[in-house]
Design a protein around this motif. Structure first.
Motif, PDB file in Angstrom:
ATOM      1  N   LEU A  54       0.839  -1.203   0.000  1.00 17.37           N
ATOM      2  CA  LEU A  54       0.000   0.000   0.000  1.00 17.37           C
ATOM      3  C   LEU A  54       0.876   1.256   0.000  1.00 17.37           C
ATOM      4  O   LEU A  54       0.606   2.222  -0.715  1.00 17.37           O
ATOM      5  N   ALA A  55       1.927   1.222   0.821  1.00 17.80           N
ATOM      6  CA  ALA A  55       2.840   2.375   0.897  1.00 17.80           C
ATOM      7  C   ALA A  55       3.557   2.570  -0.441  1.00 17.80           C
ATOM      8  O   ALA A  55       3.737   3.702  -0.901  1.00 17.80           O
ATOM      9  N   ASN A  56       3.940   1.483  -1.077  1.00 20.65           N
ATOM     10  CA  ASN A  56       4.609   1.584  -2.374  1.00 20.65           C
ATOM     11  C   ASN A  56       3.679   2.179  -3.433  1.00 20.65           C
ATOM     12  O   ASN A  56       4.113   2.952  -4.282  1.00 20.65           O
ATOM     13  N   MET A  57       2.413   1.775  -3.354  1.00 17.78           N
ATOM     14  CA  MET A  57       1.448   2.336  -4.302  1.00 17.78           C
ATOM     15  C   MET A  57       1.357   3.841  -4.124  1.00 17.78           C
ATOM     16  O   MET A  57       1.258   4.603  -5.090  1.00 17.78           O
ATOM     17  N   MET A  58       1.401   4.276  -2.870  1.00 15.59           N
ATOM     18  CA  MET A  58       1.322   5.709  -2.560  1.00 15.59           C
ATOM     19  C   MET A  58       2.534   6.435  -3.168  1.00 15.59           C
ATOM     20  O   MET A  58       2.393   7.489  -3.796  1.00 15.59           O
ATOM     21  N   VAL A  59       3.726   5.873  -2.989  1.00 15.57           N
ATOM     22  CA  VAL A  59       4.941   6.498  -3.541  1.00 15.57           C
ATOM     23  C   VAL A  59       4.825   6.610  -5.065  1.00 15.57           C
ATOM     24  O   VAL A  59       5.140   7.649  -5.656  1.00 15.57           O
ATOM     25  N   ASP A  60       4.321   5.559  -5.674  1.00 11.88           N
ATOM     26  CA  ASP A  60       4.134   5.550  -7.125  1.00 11.88           C
ATOM     27  C   ASP A  60       3.163   6.635  -7.587  1.00 11.88           C
ATOM     28  O   ASP A  60       3.385   7.296  -8.598  1.00 11.88           O
ATOM     29  N   GLN A  61       2.074   6.769  -6.828  1.00 11.99           N
ATOM     30  CA  GLN A  61       1.071   7.789  -7.190  1.00 11.99           C
ATOM     31  C   GLN A  61       1.675   9.181  -7.143  1.00 11.99           C
ATOM     32  O   GLN A  61       1.455   9.992  -8.044  1.00 11.99           O
ATOM     33  N   VAL A  62       2.451   9.449  -6.094  1.00  9.75           N
ATOM     34  CA  VAL A  62       3.065  10.778  -5.967  1.00  9.75           C
ATOM     35  C   VAL A  62       4.057  10.991  -7.110  1.00  9.75           C
ATOM     36  O   VAL A  62       4.073  12.040  -7.754  1.00  9.75           O
ATOM     37  N   ARG A  63       4.865   9.985  -7.396  1.00 13.93           N
ATOM     38  CA  ARG A  63       5.846  10.101  -8.482  1.00 13.93           C
ATOM     39  C   ARG A  63       5.150  10.403  -9.810  1.00 13.93           C
ATOM     40  O   ARG A  63       5.563  11.293 -10.556  1.00 13.93           O
ATOM     41  N   ARG A  64       4.074   9.702 -10.101  1.00 11.99           N
ATOM     42  CA  ARG A  64       3.367   9.916 -11.358  1.00 11.99           C
ATOM     43  C   ARG A  64       2.793  11.325 -11.443  1.00 11.99           C
ATOM     44  O   ARG A  64       2.859  11.966 -12.487  1.00 11.99           O
ATOM     45  N   ARG A  65       2.231  11.760 -10.333  1.00  9.92           N
ATOM     46  CA  ARG A  65       1.625  13.106 -10.335  1.00  9.92           C
ATOM     47  C   ARG A  65       2.699  14.161 -10.559  1.00  9.92           C
ATOM     48  O   ARG A  65       2.529  15.072 -11.374  1.00  9.92           O
ATOM     49  N   VAL A  66       3.829  14.016  -9.862  1.00 10.16           N
ATOM     50  CA  VAL A  66       4.899  15.009  -9.997  1.00 10.16           C
ATOM     51  C   VAL A  66       5.457  14.992 -11.416  1.00 10.16           C
ATOM     52  O   VAL A  66       5.715  16.044 -12.006  1.00 10.16           O
ATOM     53  N   GLN A  67       5.611  13.809 -11.990  1.00 13.35           N
ATOM     54  CA  GLN A  67       6.069  13.699 -13.379  1.00 13.35           C
ATOM     55  C   GLN A  67       5.145  14.462 -14.312  1.00 13.35           C
ATOM     56  O   GLN A  67       5.575  15.209 -15.179  1.00 13.35           O
ATOM     57  N   GLN A  68       3.851  14.223 -14.129  1.00 17.94           N
ATOM     58  CA  GLN A  68       2.850  14.839 -14.995  1.00 17.94           C
ATOM     59  C   GLN A  68       2.904  16.357 -14.865  1.00 17.94           C
ATOM     60  O   GLN A  68       2.879  17.076 -15.857  1.00 17.94           O
ATOM     61  N   VAL A  69       3.011  16.840 -13.624  1.00 16.56           N
ATOM     62  CA  VAL A  69       2.986  18.280 -13.381  1.00 16.56           C
ATOM     63  C   VAL A  69       4.261  18.948 -13.896  1.00 16.56           C
ATOM     64  O   VAL A  69       4.207  19.990 -14.535  1.00 16.56           O
ATOM     65  N   THR A  70       5.426  18.310 -13.633  1.00 21.03           N
ATOM     66  CA  THR A  70       6.680  18.973 -14.012  1.00 21.03           C
ATOM     67  C   THR A  70       7.009  18.810 -15.489  1.00 21.03           C
ATOM     68  O   THR A  70       7.629  19.684 -16.081  1.00 21.03           O
ATOM     69  N   LEU A  71       6.611  17.677 -16.085  1.00 20.99           N
ATOM     70  CA  LEU A  71       7.011  17.415 -17.470  1.00 20.99           C
ATOM     71  C   LEU A  71       5.855  17.542 -18.456  1.00 20.99           C
ATOM     72  O   LEU A  71       6.050  17.593 -19.660  1.00 20.99           O
ATOM     73  N   GLY A  72       4.638  17.504 -17.927  1.00 20.22           N
ATOM     74  CA  GLY A  72       3.476  17.595 -18.803  1.00 20.22           C
ATOM     75  C   GLY A  72       3.155  16.297 -19.522  1.00 20.22           C
ATOM     76  O   GLY A  72       2.369  16.264 -20.460  1.00 20.22           O
ATOM     77  N   HIS A  73       3.778  15.204 -19.109  1.00 19.79           N
ATOM     78  CA  HIS A  73       3.443  13.905 -19.709  1.00 19.79           C
ATOM     79  C   HIS A  73       3.750  12.798 -18.711  1.00 19.79           C
ATOM     80  O   HIS A  73       4.386  13.024 -17.687  1.00 19.79           O
ATOM     81  N   ARG A  74       3.285  11.602 -19.035  1.00 19.62           N
ATOM     82  CA  ARG A  74       3.555  10.444 -18.180  1.00 19.62           C
ATOM     83  C   ARG A  74       5.028  10.077 -18.262  1.00 19.62           C
ATOM     84  O   ARG A  74       5.706  10.459 -19.217  1.00 19.62           O
ATOM     85  N   GLY A  75       5.501   9.365 -17.250  1.00 24.02           N
ATOM     86  CA  GLY A  75       6.914   9.024 -17.190  1.00 24.02           C
ATOM     87  C   GLY A  75       7.388   8.280 -18.422  1.00 24.02           C
ATOM     88  O   GLY A  75       6.705   7.390 -18.928  1.00 24.02           O
ATOM     89  N   ARG A  76       8.557   8.717 -18.936  1.00 23.59           N
ATOM     90  CA  ARG A  76       9.195   8.019 -20.050  1.00 23.59           C
ATOM     91  C   ARG A  76      10.594   7.636 -19.633  1.00 23.59           C
ATOM     92  O   ARG A  76      11.133   8.184 -18.673  1.00 23.59           O
ATOM     93  N   LYS A  77      11.173   6.771 -20.420  1.00 23.44           N
ATOM     94  CA  LYS A  77      12.474   6.194 -20.064  1.00 23.44           C
ATOM     95  C   LYS A  77      13.518   7.200 -19.576  1.00 23.44           C
ATOM     96  O   LYS A  77      14.143   6.974 -18.564  1.00 23.44           O
ATOM     97  N   PRO A  78      13.752   8.306 -20.295  1.00 27.67           N
ATOM     98  CA  PRO A  78      14.840   9.186 -19.842  1.00 27.67           C
ATOM     99  C   PRO A  78      14.464  10.106 -18.671  1.00 27.67           C
ATOM    100  O   PRO A  78      15.338  10.771 -18.137  1.00 27.67           O
ATOM    101  N   ASP A  79      13.203  10.131 -18.267  1.00 26.50           N
ATOM    102  CA  ASP A  79      12.796  11.048 -17.198  1.00 26.50           C
ATOM    103  C   ASP A  79      13.446  10.657 -15.869  1.00 26.50           C
ATOM    104  O   ASP A  79      13.472   9.474 -15.518  1.00 26.50           O
ATOM    105  N   PRO A  80      13.953  11.664 -15.128  1.00 24.38           N
ATOM    106  CA  PRO A  80      14.725  11.346 -13.910  1.00 24.38           C
ATOM    107  C   PRO A  80      13.937  10.528 -12.878  1.00 24.38           C
ATOM    108  O   PRO A  80      14.473   9.582 -12.298  1.00 24.38           O
TER     109      PRO A  80
END
Ligand code: ZN
Length: 435
Positions: free
Chosen positions: A252-278
């Protein structure tokens, strides 16, 4: 061609009551002419010695010999009763090793079931090896596997019960993801049952038909923090201690970390995570236990966060995950309580919505989480290991459509004890004719 079937003939074929009368290789397959060793029989009605009336050849496939497919041509005898007063006229011989209208010998069917059930080989691969169709193999798995799964002693002696949801069919454009619940014997790490759905009713129905004594023997129930289960348990297992185990809490905690990572990726990059994204590049490191990270991995993690997490939200979520892990790693219940308080303070202070939501779930299940420490760390490495097995069966099944096939194969792979099997070893040499 041999005529007098000796014991040696049937041993070489290894098929009880049969002997080989001719053997040849055609199109890279063994073609074996066989007959039963029962050269004389009496009439079942009057006992008079029967006379051979005719022969009829039936073809069945058997276990491969040295990797080469085998077709048996069984020259079946049709007997005739010569006693004029007897009502019986003619009959065809029968055997348990080749069932009427069978495509495969029974031992080939048993072996097919073992390969699919115990070794999790794909049905299609076993079908190819034996030279038959998919449905023939699946029927063999059902016929030979169902008695193993239905054996009532299979469920004996369960003291710690684990409940776990897993996806059965991933969502498609037309249908949502379908879920099943696995019920696990936590002490022995075996799958007891798979029920369709992950609802209270699904679990309740299964528990509802268990004998009272069986339910009474269960002292601990470990579950996924999924609300539906708890109320089902109150009815049948009100006496047992309910635990939210380490595996599920961390998932459950890992899912939470993943959700935050995805949201931050979307907000900072404007797209879903891709291979070269940090952040995408450190997605697995984020889910790894902190103490398991090498120095190099730690450096990569820091660099990824520095580059992709400007507001520090992913780092905060990661810390929250580690604080929840500390609750489980704590030495005893009172230290766990202190660790839990630290987790709450952190979650409350940082104001990351996904982490706040996790904290609310944890609060709902607080007693069950702390119970982990009073049940001797009722562990769920077992559940985790089983989850990996379940994934393996799913992979070879290429996405199951049929729930009962899925259930059968999971139970055969993770839920039954297989007797040591010897038929496959028996036949590594080429068949020899009856001398
Ligand atoms: Zn007769």
């Amino acid at each position: 061609m041999g005529q007098h079937g000796g014991a040696s003939g049937s041993i070489l074929l290894g098929l009880d009551g049969f002997e080989v009368t001719a053997a040849e290789i055609i199109h890279d397959e063994w073609r074996l002419a066989v007959q039963t060793t029962a050269a004389t029989v009496g009439c079942a009605a009057c006992g008079t010695q029967a006379r051979l009336h005719a022969r009829r050849t039936v073809r069945v496939r058997d276990l491969p010999i040295g990797g080469r497919p085998v077709v048996l041509a069984w020259r079946k005898r049709i007997w005739r009763c010569v006693e004029p007063a007897c009502a019986v006229r003619t009959w065809t011989e029968q055997t348990v090793v080749i069932r009427p209208r069978a495509v495969l010998t029974e031992r080939a069917r048993a072996e097919a079931c073992r390969r699919v059930g115990k070794d999790a080989h794909p049905v299609a691969a076993v079908a190819r090896d034996l030279g038959v169709g998919w449905a023939t193999i699946m029927r063999a798995v059902a016929d030979h596997g169902t008695p193993l799964v239905d054996d009532p002693t299979r469920l004996d002696g369960v003291a710690a019960l684990g409940l776990d949801e897993t996806s059965f069919l991933k969502a498609t454009r037309l249908a949502p993801t379908r879920w099943v619940t696995g019920l696990v014997d936590l002490d022995r790490g075996r799958l007891l049952e798979v029920v369709a759905d992950r609802t209270r009713a699904a679990v309740d129905d299964w528990l509802g038909v268990r004998p009272r004594g069986w339910l009474a023997d269960i002292t601990t129930v470990a579950l996924d923090p999924w609300r539906g289960y708890a109320s089902a348990l109150v009815v049948s297992l009100g006496h047992a201690r309910v635990v939210v185990d380490h595996f599920h809490a961390i998932r459950l905690a890992n899912m939470m970390v993943d959700q935050v990572r995805r949201r931050v990726q979307q907000v900072t990059l404007g797209h879903r995570g891709r291979k070269p994204d940090p952040l995408y590049r450190i997605r697995k490191l984020l889910l790894t236990a902190a103490e398991q990270l090498t120095q190099r991995a730690q450096a990569r993690l820091r660099a990824g966060l520095a580059a992709g997490d400007p507001a520090g939200e992913v780092a905060v979520a990661w810390q929250g995950k580690e604080l929840l892990r500390a609750v489980y790693a704590a030495d005893g219940a009172s230290k766990a309580r202190q660790a839990l308080a630290r987790f709450y303070r952190w979650a409350h202070g940082v104001g990351v919505p996904e982490l706040s939501r996790l904290a609310r779930t944890v609060r709902t299940w607080e007693a069950e989480i702390l119970a982990f420490h009073s049940t001797n760390g009722c562990s769920n490495g077992r559940t985790e290991a089983l989850n990996l097995l379940i994934k393996k069966v799913k992979r070879v099944g290429h996405g199951f459509r049929n729930f009962s096939n899925y259930r059968l194969r999971l139970l055969l792979y993770c839920g039954v004890t297989w007797q040591t099997h010897w038929t496959a070893r028996l036949r590594s040499r080429s068949p020899r004719l009856v001398a």
